[in-house]
Every structure is written in C-alpha cells, then in structure tokens.
Scaffold this motif. Structure first.
Motif: not given
Length: 75
Positions: A10, A14, A17-21, A24
């Motif tokens: 994680e 992040r 890609n800062p919006s990586f979750n 999901d």
C-alpha cells in the motif's frame, strides 16, 4: 508477515499513485476466497468428514474402554 507485506504494498502504491486504495484492489480476491471458504459444498464435505470421525470413535470407544479396564484390573 502478510499484513506487513500488505502495508508495504500500500505504501509503494500510494507513492506511485496517491489515490491508490489497496482494499479496492484486493476486493475481487477476498470475495472469491470468502465464497470458496463458505461454500455449501466445502462446508458439507468438512462436516461429513467430522461425522465420519465421530462415527468411528463411537464404534471403537467401547472396545477401547474395555481394553483400558482390563489393563487396569491386571495392575
């Protein structure tokens, strides 16, 4: 160790890609694992095996108790 690995993944995700979750991204795999683990076929198979073990125990228990008692009487 698994949780530590997920945390590292994680963190790397992040940074890229800062919006990586991660939740999901793991959802399809976790739902598949849960469906497999709690499927009726698997639960039936598992409980059938347990029932057979209990049945074997019930069949052999009287003879085992007799053998223990006979050995106990000899002492």
């Amino acid at each position: 160790m698994l949780i530590r690995g997920l945390i590292i993944i994680e963190g790397v995700g992040r940074k890229l890609n800062p919006s990586f979750n991660i939740t999901d991204n793991l959802e399809p795999y976790t739902s598949k694992i849960i469906r497999r683990r709690f499927s009726l076929k698997r639960l039936f198979k598992k409980n059938l095996s347990r029932f057979q073990d209990i049945n074997d125990l019930i069949d052999t228990l009287p003879d085992d108790i007799n053998a223990i008692l006979k050995k106990n009487k000899r002492w």
